[in-house]
Design an enzyme around this catalytic site. Structure first.
Site, PDB file in Angstrom:
ATOM      1  N   GLY A 149       3.124  -1.069   4.240  1.00  0.00           N
ATOM      2  CA  GLY A 149       3.147   0.352   3.918  1.00  0.00           C
ATOM      3  C   GLY A 149       4.574   0.819   3.644  1.00  0.00           C
ATOM      4  O   GLY A 149       5.117   0.603   2.558  1.00  0.00           O
ATOM      5  N   GLY A 150       5.196   1.417   4.650  1.00  0.00           N
ATOM      6  CA  GLY A 150       6.505   2.072   4.482  1.00  0.00           C
ATOM      7  C   GLY A 150       7.545   1.234   3.756  1.00  0.00           C
ATOM      8  O   GLY A 150       8.223   1.720   2.832  1.00  0.00           O
ATOM      9  N   GLU A 173      -6.454   4.434   8.018  1.00  0.00           N
ATOM     10  CA  GLU A 173      -6.348   5.885   7.814  1.00  0.00           C
ATOM     11  C   GLU A 173      -7.651   6.461   7.266  1.00  0.00           C
ATOM     12  O   GLU A 173      -7.974   7.618   7.525  1.00  0.00           O
ATOM     13  CB  GLU A 173      -5.153   6.174   6.898  1.00  0.00           C
ATOM     14  N   ASN A 190       0.867  -1.180   0.000  1.00  0.00           N
ATOM     15  CA  ASN A 190       0.000   0.000   0.000  1.00  0.00           C
ATOM     16  C   ASN A 190       0.907   1.234   0.000  1.00  0.00           C
ATOM     17  O   ASN A 190       1.539   1.533   0.999  1.00  0.00           O
ATOM     18  CB  ASN A 190      -0.890  -0.041   1.251  1.00  0.00           C
ATOM     19  N   TRP A 191       0.929   1.911  -1.145  1.00  0.00           N
ATOM     20  CA  TRP A 191       1.827   3.078  -1.261  1.00  0.00           C
ATOM     21  C   TRP A 191       1.224   4.349  -0.672  1.00  0.00           C
ATOM     22  O   TRP A 191       1.861   5.401  -0.692  1.00  0.00           O
ATOM     23  CB  TRP A 191       2.223   3.291  -2.737  1.00  0.00           C
ATOM     24  N   LYS A 192      -0.005   4.264  -0.190  1.00  0.00           N
ATOM     25  CA  LYS A 192      -0.650   5.415   0.468  1.00  0.00           C
ATOM     26  C   LYS A 192      -0.507   6.670  -0.398  1.00  0.00           C
ATOM     27  O   LYS A 192      -0.568   6.576  -1.615  1.00  0.00           O
ATOM     28  CB  LYS A 192      -0.086   5.590   1.885  1.00  0.00           C
ATOM     29  N   GLU A 247      -4.915  -5.095  10.638  1.00  0.00           N
ATOM     30  CA  GLU A 247      -3.876  -4.089  10.841  1.00  0.00           C
ATOM     31  C   GLU A 247      -4.140  -3.370  12.157  1.00  0.00           C
ATOM     32  O   GLU A 247      -4.964  -2.431  12.195  1.00  0.00           O
ATOM     33  CB  GLU A 247      -3.883  -3.069   9.698  1.00  0.00           C
ATOM     34  N   SER A 255       3.946  -2.321  10.218  1.00  0.00           N
ATOM     35  CA  SER A 255       5.401  -2.364  10.405  1.00  0.00           C
ATOM     36  C   SER A 255       6.036  -3.674   9.931  1.00  0.00           C
ATOM     37  O   SER A 255       7.006  -4.152  10.536  1.00  0.00           O
ATOM     38  CB  SER A 255       5.775  -2.063  11.858  1.00  0.00           C
ATOM     39  N   GLY A 269       2.862   2.123  10.767  1.00  0.00           N
ATOM     40  CA  GLY A 269       3.785   3.249  10.601  1.00  0.00           C
ATOM     41  C   GLY A 269       4.561   3.606  11.850  1.00  0.00           C
ATOM     42  O   GLY A 269       5.194   4.655  11.914  1.00  0.00           O
ATOM     43  N   HIS A 279      -9.491   0.983   5.268  1.00  0.00           N
ATOM     44  CA  HIS A 279      -8.143   1.126   5.808  1.00  0.00           C
ATOM     45  C   HIS A 279      -8.183   2.032   7.044  1.00  0.00           C
ATOM     46  O   HIS A 279      -8.951   2.990   7.118  1.00  0.00           O
ATOM     47  CB  HIS A 279      -7.186   1.709   4.751  1.00  0.00           C
TER      48      HIS A 279
HETATM   49  P1  13P Z   1       3.327   0.292   7.644  1.00  0.00           P
HETATM   50  O1  13P Z   1       3.854  -0.949   6.977  1.00  0.00           O
HETATM   51  O2  13P Z   1       4.021   1.553   7.195  1.00  0.00           O
HETATM   52  O3  13P Z   1       3.229   0.141   9.130  1.00  0.00           O
HETATM   53  O4  13P Z   1       1.806   0.490   7.114  1.00  0.00           O
HETATM   54  C1  13P Z   1       0.915  -0.579   7.203  1.00  0.00           C
HETATM   55  C2  13P Z   1      -0.311  -0.242   6.445  1.00  0.00           C
HETATM   56  O5  13P Z   1      -1.087   0.614   6.828  1.00  0.00           O
HETATM   57  C3  13P Z   1      -0.552  -0.949   5.181  1.00  0.00           C
HETATM   58  O6  13P Z   1      -1.836  -0.727   4.714  1.00  0.00           O
END
Ligand code: 13P
Length: 251
Positions: free
Chosen positions: A236-237, A99, A8-10, A170, A215, A176, A97
């Site tokens: 994510g990251g 967020e 997920n590149w957000k 999640e 993470s 994050g 999600h």
């Molecule tokens: P991180 O891997 O940056 O913790 O993010 C997880 C996430 O929200 C994937 O959708």
């Protein structure tokens, strides 16, 4: 069931940056992906086409949308439909999600409408759920996950195939933060999810993929993938850099 390794590149990467990362990833993964695994890249809408042009010709590589609005078309300024995602090469999309729930204010009911609408309109949907830190401290993990699953799946089509529905666990406090959930925490939560799915969708529950997100990094992905009821990861990251995501995919 195929394991699903999702990125997920957000809200990261311009068109050029996304194209470059997709090309690098294609080079790192082409011919290396194990048969039992598929890879999904979920870029911002603006670079979906660029990423899908590079990746979807490769067997086992997919792209998806981070969100969509539950209508075919209409006066919904700023929104995009499942058909528009599919038009750009996406076959998957996220709903709920963390967020979107906690920054953009989406509630369980809207997440449920989106999940049902996406499935009805040909997308494979990844329903994201997870508890906040205060809910975990209060011993409410199972209750929160059950509520999010009930609402998220309330109106899905009766004929939904297991391969078209994915659940991503999640925990909000692990997203994050660098604070990955421990193996017991992940296994217990995934066990709660499987049990609730068995109640809600008994015919397909055991074939629905449950992903862990929060993470995930190259050095913990292998151990997480080995846990019971973990059928993939949502990253994510660490997915923003092609080399690091490719290590996770091949972990
Ligand atoms: P991180 O891997 O940056 O913790 O993010 C997880 C996430 O929200 C994937 O959708």
């Amino acid at each position: 069931m195929k394991e699903l390794m999702a990125a997920n590149w957000k809200m990261y990467k311009t068109w050029d940056q996304a194209s470059a990362t997709a090309s690098e990833l294609a080079g790192l993964l082409h011919g290396k992906l194990p048969a039992g695994r598929e890879v999904l890249i979920i870029p911002p809408f603006t670079s979906l086409k660029a990423v899908s042009d590079v990746l979807t010709p490769i067997e086992g590589l997919h792209v998806g949308g981070q969100d969509f609005y539950p209508a075919q078309e209409g006066a919904f300024t700023g929104e995009i439909s499942p058909a528009m995602l599919a038009d750009l090469g996406a076959d998957y999309a996220l709903t709920g999600h963390s967020e979107r729930r906690h920054v953009l204010g989406e509630d369980d009911a809207l997440v449920g409408r989106k999940t049902a609408f996406g499935l009805e309109h040909g997308l494979k949907v990844i329903l994201c759920i997870g508890e906040k830190v205060e809910e975990r401290k209060a011993g409410r993990v199972e209750e929160v996950l059950a509520r999010q699953l009930e609402a998220g799946l309330a109106d899905i089509p009766k004929k939904t195939l297991a391969e078209n529905l994915v659940v991503a666990y999640e925990p909000v406090w692990a997203i994050g933060t660098g604070e990955v959930a421990g193996p017991d925490e992940i296994q217990t939560a995934h066990g709660h999810v499987r049990k609730k799915l068995q109640q809600l969708l008994p015919a397909i529950a055991n074939e629905i993929r449950i992903l862990y997100g929060g993470s995930v990094k190259p050095d913990n992905a292998g151990a997480i993938m080995a846990l019971d009821n973990v059928d993939g990861v949502l990253v994510g990251g660490a997915s923003l850099i092609a080399e690091s995501f490719s290590k996770i995919v091949l972990a």
